[in-house]
Every structure is written in structure tokens, then in C-alpha cells.
Design an enzyme around this catalytic site. Structure first.
Site, mmCIF file in Angstrom:
data_model
loop_
_atom_site.group_PDB
_atom_site.id
_atom_site.type_symbol
_atom_site.label_atom_id
_atom_site.label_comp_id
_atom_site.label_asym_id
_atom_site.label_seq_id
_atom_site.Cartn_x
_atom_site.Cartn_y
_atom_site.Cartn_z
ATOM 1 N N SER A 89 0.824 -1.220 0.000
ATOM 2 C CA SER A 89 0.000 0.000 0.000
ATOM 3 C C SER A 89 0.857 1.270 0.000
ATOM 4 O O SER A 89 0.491 2.255 -0.635
ATOM 5 C CB SER A 89 -0.984 -0.008 1.177
ATOM 6 N N ASN A 90 1.990 1.246 0.675
ATOM 7 C CA ASN A 90 2.883 2.416 0.610
ATOM 8 C C ASN A 90 3.476 2.548 -0.786
ATOM 9 O O ASN A 90 3.582 3.648 -1.326
ATOM 10 C CB ASN A 90 3.986 2.321 1.667
ATOM 11 N N HIS B 8 8.281 3.455 9.280
ATOM 12 C CA HIS B 8 7.990 2.598 10.442
ATOM 13 C C HIS B 8 6.642 3.032 11.010
ATOM 14 O O HIS B 8 6.389 4.230 11.149
ATOM 15 C CB HIS B 8 9.094 2.757 11.492
#
Ligand code: GRF
Length: 200
Positions: free
Chosen positions: A14-15, A106
Site C-alpha cells: 500500500s505504501n 515505520h
């Protein structure tokens, strides 16, 4: 400016998708040279191909893993490598070859809740167990240690009373997509001069 995106063993992507979209729409003054995945069958591979991105499948179990990564990064003339979802350290040869040119995201506010083994729902469970009222995500430079490089950008969101690791993860993930694209914009603006960060 050319970037590469490297996805991990789960490879949800998704990123990666958010970054590819931002390249396509022109929000990022960058093009994606290649998406690097550890296996052909991770979801990110088909998403990347559907979006017209080049994909290189390089298994971490290959004996010449570091060399294979360095070869593709050189071949694609990659200026910036964006990690999304790696659970293992990148080979030191790659980290050393690209100082200040590798970013990671992160799903917590480093330096809290980072380090070896801190990925996925474990991170969000640790946030809940610690009783934190705020969580978020961190884009940081990659070094030879887990989650220890300088922080480029953080974005925050509330932790709700009734959150589970899953509901918190979903809230943070939405923030990650925005944060990663902004952080890359900042990196480009810093590297190539002002004027490119108009939409920051
Ligand atoms: C994200 O939560 C990211 O913070 C972490 O791994 C996850 C990758 O998710 N490093 P996706 O594959 O980008 O959806």
C-alpha cells in the site's frame, strides 16, 4: 530523479502504491525505475505491474543478494531507494553504497517501539500495552541497524480508548501513505534545491 521501491515478504504494497500514484500524478517530481520484491507471488508485484511499473524479483535467499540489488539499482540509475515492509536488514553493502539515499517507513513514533522484530501488529500492540495516547509513523534514513537512522518526518494520530492493534494499524497506515510521499518530497527539495516543495 529516479526512485526504487522495495517491498517485503508480505508485500501488501500500500505504501508502494501511494508512492507510485504520487509519481504518476506529478505530486512527486520523480519517476519509479523499479519495484523490487522478494517473491513473484506477493500482492505488491501484481499491483505494481497493473500500475505500469517495472518489477524485479530478487530473493534474499540468493547467494549474491547484495550484488543483485546493487546491479539493479545501478542499472536503473536509482537516486533514492524507498523501503516499505522489509522485516530484515538490507545488506550492509547496499546501505554503504547509498549513504543518505535510502528511506524506510515505520508504523510508530520512533525511537519508541522500533528495533528488531518490531513490525506489523506487534508494533501497534506495544503502543497499546505502553498506554500511549498518541501514535503515528516515522520516515527515517536507513542505517546498518534496525530503525536507527535520522528521522526525516513523523506524523501523529490519536490512540483511541477502544483501539485494538488492528484498528490502530489501519489509522496509522492511512497516515503512512501521506507521510511517505511528503518525506520523499522533502528529500527531493533538500537534494535538488528549493522550489520543488511547493505543495508541502
Ligand atoms: C507498513 O506498516 C510500514 O510502516 C512497515 O511495513 C508496512 C508495509 O505495508 N514498514 P505496505 O506493504 O506498504 O502496505
Amino acid at each position: 530523479m529516479r526512485l526504487a521501491i522495495m517491498v517485503g515478504a508480505k508485500g501488501r504494497g500500500s505504501n508502494m502504491q501511494a508512492i507510485l500514484r504520487a509519481c504518476k500524478s506529478g505530486r512527486l517530481d520523480a519517476e519509479c525505475g523499479v519495484v523490487i520484491a522478494p517473491r513473484e507471488d506477493v500482492p505488491a508485484v501484481s499491483i505494481a505491474r497493473e500500475m505500469g511499473a517495472e518489477v524485479a524479483v530478487i530473493s534474499p535467499d540468493e547467494s549474491h543478494y547484495a550484488e543483485a540489488l546493487l546491479d539493479i539499482l545501478e542499472l536503473e540509475r536509482v537516486d533514492l531507494l524507498c523501503l516499505a515492509g522489509l522485516t530484515r536488514l538490507l545488506p550492509v553493502e547496499v546501505v554503504r553504497a547509498m549513504p543518505g539515499r535510502i528511506l524506510n517507513i515505520h508504523p510508530a513514533l520512533l525511537p519508541r517501539h522500533g528495533g528488531k522484530g518490531m513490525y506489523g501488529l506487534r508494533v501497534h500492540q506495544a503502543v497499546l500495552d505502553a498506554g500511549d495516547k498518541v501514535s503515528g509513523c516515522t520516515v527515517h534514513y536507513v542505517t546498518e541497524e534496525y530503525d536507527e537512522g535520522d528521522i526525516l518526518l513523523q506524523m501523529t494520530c490519536p490512540v483511541e480508548e477502544d483501539d485494538t492493534a488492528e484498528t490502530l494499524a489501519a489509522r496509522v497506515l492511512e497516515l503512512e501513505h501521506e507521510c511517505y510521499v511528503k518525506a520523499i518530497q522533502m528529500w527531493i527539495a533538500h537534494r535538488y534545491g528549493i522550489g520543488r516543495n511547493a505543495s508541502l
